[in-house]
Motif scaffolding. Structure first.
Motif, PDB file in Angstrom:
ATOM      1  N   ALA A 141       0.835  -1.210   0.000  1.00 60.28           N
ATOM      2  CA  ALA A 141       0.000   0.000   0.000  1.00 60.28           C
ATOM      3  C   ALA A 141       0.866   1.256   0.000  1.00 60.28           C
ATOM      4  CB  ALA A 141      -0.921  -0.005   1.228  1.00 60.28           C
ATOM      5  N   ASN A 142       1.549   1.478  -1.112  1.00 60.08           N
ATOM      6  CA  ASN A 142       2.325   2.704  -1.250  1.00 60.08           C
ATOM      7  C   ASN A 142       1.623   3.636  -2.227  1.00 60.08           C
ATOM      8  OD1 ASN A 142       4.454   2.311   0.612  1.00 60.08           O
ATOM      9  ND2 ASN A 142       5.399   0.843  -0.782  1.00 60.08           N
ATOM     10  N   LYS A 143       2.177   4.818  -2.453  1.00 63.23           N
ATOM     11  CA  LYS A 143       1.525   5.819  -3.290  1.00 63.23           C
ATOM     12  C   LYS A 143       1.164   5.222  -4.648  1.00 63.23           C
ATOM     13  CE  LYS A 143       1.950   9.281  -0.393  1.00 63.23           C
ATOM     14  NZ  LYS A 143       0.774   9.820   0.278  1.00 63.23           N
ATOM     15  N   LEU A 144      -0.060   5.463  -5.095  1.00 62.61           N
ATOM     16  CA  LEU A 144      -0.511   4.953  -6.386  1.00 62.61           C
ATOM     17  C   LEU A 144       0.029   5.833  -7.508  1.00 62.61           C
ATOM     18  CD1 LEU A 144      -4.272   4.231  -5.566  1.00 62.61           C
ATOM     19  CD2 LEU A 144      -2.359   2.640  -5.471  1.00 62.61           C
ATOM     20  N   ASN A 145       0.474   5.211  -8.589  1.00 62.63           N
ATOM     21  CA  ASN A 145       0.864   6.013  -9.747  1.00 62.63           C
ATOM     22  C   ASN A 145      -0.394   6.491 -10.468  1.00 62.63           C
ATOM     23  OD1 ASN A 145      -0.078   3.892 -11.408  1.00 62.63           O
ATOM     24  ND2 ASN A 145       1.948   2.955 -11.508  1.00 62.63           N
ATOM     25  N   ASP A 146      -0.218   7.289 -11.505  1.00 63.86           N
ATOM     26  CA  ASP A 146      -1.341   7.906 -12.207  1.00 63.86           C
ATOM     27  C   ASP A 146      -2.352   6.863 -12.699  1.00 63.86           C
ATOM     28  OD1 ASP A 146      -2.867   9.872 -13.499  1.00 63.86           O
ATOM     29  OD2 ASP A 146      -1.757   9.638 -15.361  1.00 63.86           O
ATOM     30  N   LYS A 147      -1.840   5.800 -13.298  1.00 66.45           N
ATOM     31  CA  LYS A 147      -2.706   4.751 -13.852  1.00 66.45           C
ATOM     32  C   LYS A 147      -3.495   4.042 -12.742  1.00 66.45           C
ATOM     33  CE  LYS A 147      -2.454   0.379 -16.412  1.00 66.45           C
ATOM     34  NZ  LYS A 147      -1.535  -0.643 -16.977  1.00 66.45           N
ATOM     35  N   ASP A 148      -2.798   3.631 -11.680  1.00 68.50           N
ATOM     36  CA  ASP A 148      -3.461   2.905 -10.590  1.00 68.50           C
ATOM     37  C   ASP A 148      -4.442   3.791  -9.825  1.00 68.50           C
ATOM     38  OD1 ASP A 148      -2.166   0.570 -11.212  1.00 68.50           O
ATOM     39  OD2 ASP A 148      -0.556   0.846  -9.759  1.00 68.50           O
ATOM     40  N   LEU A 149      -4.096   5.067  -9.719  1.00 75.05           N
ATOM     41  CA  LEU A 149      -4.993   6.013  -9.037  1.00 75.05           C
ATOM     42  C   LEU A 149      -6.317   6.122  -9.789  1.00 75.05           C
ATOM     43  CD1 LEU A 149      -5.149   7.974  -6.653  1.00 75.05           C
ATOM     44  CD2 LEU A 149      -4.156   9.734  -8.108  1.00 75.05           C
ATOM     45  N   LYS A 150      -6.236   6.180 -11.110  1.00 80.36           N
ATOM     46  CA  LYS A 150      -7.462   6.267 -11.922  1.00 80.36           C
ATOM     47  C   LYS A 150      -8.268   4.969 -11.834  1.00 80.36           C
ATOM     48  CE  LYS A 150      -6.010   9.761 -15.244  1.00 80.36           C
ATOM     49  NZ  LYS A 150      -5.772  10.072 -16.668  1.00 80.36           N
ATOM     50  N   ILE A 151      -7.575   3.833 -11.839  1.00 83.20           N
ATOM     51  CA  ILE A 151      -8.269   2.542 -11.701  1.00 83.20           C
ATOM     52  C   ILE A 151      -9.010   2.490 -10.364  1.00 83.20           C
ATOM     53  CG2 ILE A 151      -7.907   0.052 -11.370  1.00 83.20           C
ATOM     54  CD1 ILE A 151      -5.592   0.277 -13.427  1.00 83.20           C
ATOM     55  N   TRP A 152      -8.327   2.940  -9.306  1.00 83.74           N
ATOM     56  CA  TRP A 152      -8.928   2.942  -7.970  1.00 83.74           C
ATOM     57  C   TRP A 152     -10.172   3.835  -7.925  1.00 83.74           C
ATOM     58  CZ3 TRP A 152      -9.118   6.899  -4.120  1.00 83.74           C
ATOM     59  CH2 TRP A 152      -9.536   6.457  -2.866  1.00 83.74           C
ATOM     60  N   LEU A 153     -10.077   5.014  -8.527  1.00 89.37           N
ATOM     61  CA  LEU A 153     -11.207   5.949  -8.518  1.00 89.37           C
ATOM     62  C   LEU A 153     -12.377   5.422  -9.361  1.00 89.37           C
ATOM     63  CD1 LEU A 153      -9.248   9.309  -8.777  1.00 89.37           C
ATOM     64  CD2 LEU A 153     -10.724   8.611  -6.875  1.00 89.37           C
ATOM     65  N   ARG A 154     -12.069   4.827 -10.507  1.00 85.96           N
ATOM     66  CA  ARG A 154     -13.146   4.243 -11.320  1.00 85.96           C
ATOM     67  C   ARG A 154     -13.845   3.127 -10.548  1.00 85.96           C
ATOM     68  NH1 ARG A 154      -9.206   3.711 -15.330  1.00 85.96           N
ATOM     69  NH2 ARG A 154      -9.018   5.564 -16.640  1.00 85.96           N
ATOM     70  N   GLY A 155     -13.045   2.310  -9.854  1.00 87.31           N
ATOM     71  CA  GLY A 155     -13.621   1.217  -9.061  1.00 87.31           C
ATOM     72  C   GLY A 155     -14.503   1.737  -7.945  1.00 87.31           C
ATOM     73  N   ARG A 156     -14.079   2.814  -7.297  1.00 84.04           N
ATOM     74  CA  ARG A 156     -14.886   3.379  -6.209  1.00 84.04           C
ATOM     75  C   ARG A 156     -16.180   3.968  -6.766  1.00 84.04           C
ATOM     76  NH1 ARG A 156     -13.474   4.286  -0.917  1.00 84.04           N
ATOM     77  NH2 ARG A 156     -14.976   5.563   0.214  1.00 84.04           N
ATOM     78  N   ALA A 157     -16.080   4.632  -7.931  1.00 81.60           N
ATOM     79  CA  ALA A 157     -17.286   5.172  -8.570  1.00 81.60           C
ATOM     80  C   ALA A 157     -18.249   4.040  -8.920  1.00 81.60           C
ATOM     81  CB  ALA A 157     -16.905   5.965  -9.821  1.00 81.60           C
ATOM     82  N   ALA A 158     -17.711   2.949  -9.477  1.00 80.08           N
ATOM     83  CA  ALA A 158     -18.553   1.799  -9.839  1.00 80.08           C
ATOM     84  C   ALA A 158     -19.228   1.204  -8.604  1.00 80.08           C
ATOM     85  CB  ALA A 158     -17.712   0.744 -10.550  1.00 80.08           C
ATOM     86  N   ALA A 159     -18.499   1.141  -7.489  1.00 83.93           N
ATOM     87  CA  ALA A 159     -19.076   0.634  -6.239  1.00 83.93           C
ATOM     88  C   ALA A 159     -20.218   1.535  -5.764  1.00 83.93           C
ATOM     89  CB  ALA A 159     -18.002   0.530  -5.163  1.00 83.93           C
ATOM     90  N   ASN A 160     -20.138   2.819  -6.125  1.00 86.23           N
ATOM     91  CA  ASN A 160     -21.205   3.772  -5.797  1.00 86.23           C
ATOM     92  C   ASN A 160     -22.294   3.803  -6.867  1.00 86.23           C
ATOM     93  OD1 ASN A 160     -19.997   4.620  -3.403  1.00 86.23           O
ATOM     94  ND2 ASN A 160     -18.843   6.257  -4.379  1.00 86.23           N
ATOM     95  N   GLN A 161     -22.169   2.880  -7.850  1.00 83.78           N
ATOM     96  CA  GLN A 161     -23.163   2.716  -8.921  1.00 83.78           C
ATOM     97  C   GLN A 161     -23.262   3.931  -9.843  1.00 83.78           C
ATOM     98  OE1 GLN A 161     -26.570   1.509  -6.447  1.00 83.78           O
ATOM     99  NE2 GLN A 161     -26.223  -0.594  -7.142  1.00 83.78           N
TER     100      GLN A 161
END
Length: 342
Positions: A141-161
């Protein structure tokens, strides 16, 4: 996060190792495990947390080996295992690490043991570290790079439907910064607002996202560089209305130009953006933004701007001039410099 997908499917590993400096990711993973493994009724009986700076590891292992009371599973979380690092131990207690080694070789089938290590690196030379990495499901769990940060945010948005447009995602990161706790809070707010349309657009991001001081300064510098001086001053005056201190605003502007200069120098030496982020110890996305801005400046311009900032800082600390006026004068001089040498 692949580890999260398995947890959500209730495909649990008997042992987890969560390590790194991004505390938000470690805490989120622990919360996902708690919610997936135990019911509310089981929490009182089958959930234990041990701070290994206060308790010996063998006490936690005894708990892990004890059968659950009610329910089929128990969850045991170990915090601060400094014995996994190369640091000289500051523990108030002695740990019988051999007990942990024995447990790793034969973990209890009814227990999920989570080792949460908030350290950038573990000591790979130690036997216990090697055994743990071999036995556990590992999340770094270290700082996310640009690509991983976007993947994480898309996943969180999807979890929020909801889904977030690509342009909106880029704009969101520019405005909100890179702190995961702040990003999660802001994205959850945007998702709630966008529930009817199930889509987060640039307009929604612009309307609702709280801006960090660093991102406002990035926008301010960007407006000056692109000739939108009125907008730059509007951002500055808005910051003053929010009671931001002029000396702090000037310091953040100086930090931004220092980063622009550093990325330009490192790019000249052949560094990639990920290498720059590691060397400068800043988030990869901040490096990406600074590298983009650096293309607008010559070496001579940056040298002159850094001198202007040093002079402004000296005035701020030694002259009797009104501090808000000193920042205004710097912005006018910056605009003039960009016109002369642009």
């Amino acid at each position: 996060m692949p580890i999260w997908k398995d947890i959500e499917k209730k495909q649990f590993s008997p042992i987890y190792l969560l390590y790194g400096t991004e505390a938000f990711l470690i805490n989120e993973t622990k919360q996902k495990l708690i919610q997936s493994v135990l019911t509310e009724e089981e929490m009182d009986f089958n959930f234990s947390v041990y701070d290994l700076e206060e308790m010996p590891v063998e006490t936690a292992i005894e708990e892990a080996e004890t059968f659950p009371f009610m329910g089929e599973k128990k969850l045991v979380i170990l915090h601060n295992p400094v014995f996994l690092t190369a640091e000289r131990s500051k523990d108030k207690v002695d740990h019988n690490v051999k007990k942990l080694e024995e447990y790793l070789a034969n973990p209890a089938p009814y227990t999920i043991l989570v080792v949460a290590a908030p350290y950038e690196k573990l000591d790979e030379r130690k036997k216990i570290t090697k055994l743990l990495k071999k036995s556990a499901a590992v999340m770094e769990a270290n700082k996310l790079n640009d690509k991983d940060l976007k993947i994480w945010l898309r996943g969180r948005a999807a979890a929020n439907q909801v889904q977030i447009d690509e342009e909106a995602l880029d704009h969101f990161l520019v405005i909100a910064g890179t702190d995961l706790m702040m990003l999660a809070s802001e994205l959850d707010k945007l998702s709630l607002y966008a529930q009817d349309e199930q889509r987060i657009t640039v307009e929604v991001v612009d309307k609702l996202t709280a801006r960090s001081l660093e991102q406002d300064i990035f926008a301010l510098v960007d407006r000056v560089v692109t000739g939108k001086v009125e907008e730059a001053f509007r951002i500055y005056y808005d910051l003053l209305k929010l009671n931001e201190e002029p000396i702090k605003i000037l310091a953040v502007i100086a930090n931004q130009f220092r980063l622009i200069y550093q990325t330009k120098e490192l790019a000249r030496k052949g560094y990639g953006q990920q290498q720059m982020a590691s060397f400068l110890k800043v988030h990869p996305f901040r490096v990406k933004l600074a590298a983009g801005q650096s293309r607008n400046f010559s070496d001579e311009q940056l040298a002159a701007i850094i001198m202007l900032l040093a002079d402004s800082d000296l005035q701020m600390k030694t002259s009797g001039m009104a501090k808000p006026l000193i920042v205004e004068m710097f912005l006018f001089k910056l605009q003039s410099l960009m016109k002369k040498t642009g």
